[in-house]
Write a protein that holds these residues in place. Structure first.
Motif, PDB file in Angstrom:
ATOM      1  N   GLY A  33       0.728  -1.042   0.233  1.00 34.97           N
ATOM      2  CA  GLY A  33      -0.034   0.190   0.125  1.00 34.97           C
ATOM      3  C   GLY A  33       0.984   1.436   0.078  1.00 34.97           C
ATOM      4  N   GLN A  34       1.810   1.414   0.695  1.00 32.69           N
ATOM      5  CA  GLN A  34       2.805   2.561   0.745  1.00 32.69           C
ATOM      6  C   GLN A  34       3.471   2.706  -0.648  1.00 32.69           C
ATOM      7  N   CYS A  35       3.705   1.820  -1.415  1.00 28.45           N
ATOM      8  CA  CYS A  35       4.165   1.931  -2.893  1.00 28.45           C
ATOM      9  C   CYS A  35       3.034   2.601  -3.666  1.00 28.45           C
ATOM     10  N   ARG A  36       1.849   2.000  -3.205  1.00 26.82           N
ATOM     11  CA  ARG A  36       0.811   2.635  -4.168  1.00 26.82           C
ATOM     12  C   ARG A  36       0.490   4.081  -3.753  1.00 26.82           C
ATOM     13  N   LEU A  37       0.598   4.507  -2.406  1.00 25.04           N
ATOM     14  CA  LEU A  37       0.326   5.867  -1.921  1.00 25.04           C
ATOM     15  C   LEU A  37       1.182   6.866  -2.711  1.00 25.04           C
ATOM     16  N   MET A  38       2.541   6.380  -2.818  1.00 23.71           N
ATOM     17  CA  MET A  38       3.693   7.109  -3.104  1.00 23.71           C
ATOM     18  C   MET A  38       3.359   7.416  -4.553  1.00 23.71           C
TER      19      MET A  38
END
Length: 97
Positions: free
Chosen positions: A92-97
């Protein structure tokens, strides 16, 4: 439906403030009726841009990584175990970035 319309409250609350911290969590990104996730992110980006144009330093803090990971991985419920939470947060953090 969330609205960012300023009726004077924002100017009053921000009088004398130069730095704004915006915390974005899962609900703010995912649970908005009438807006896709992409539209919601664009709304937030647009509002942050307005604040920057007004001279504010804006710090964005995200805590919606697990929720974003749920969407990417197609997981129906938030995991309860630490490895599951970590895996979803990483994706999810990759997606948020």
């Amino acid at each position: 439906h969330y609205t960012f319309e300023d009726r004077g409250e924002r100017a009053q609350a921000l009088a004398g403030v130069r730095r704004v911290v915006v915390k974005v969590g899962t609900r703010l990104l995912m649970d908005v009726p009438g807006a896709t996730k992409g539209e919601r992110v664009q709304q937030l980006v647009d509002e942050i841009a307005v604040l920057r144009q007004q001279g504010f330093e804006v710090i964005l803090v995200s805590s919606g990584a697990v929720g974003a990971g749920l969407a990417v991985l197609g997981t129906p419920r938030r995991p309860r175990d630490v490895p599951g939470l970590q895996a979803h947060a990483a994706v999810g953090q990759c997606r948020l970035m």
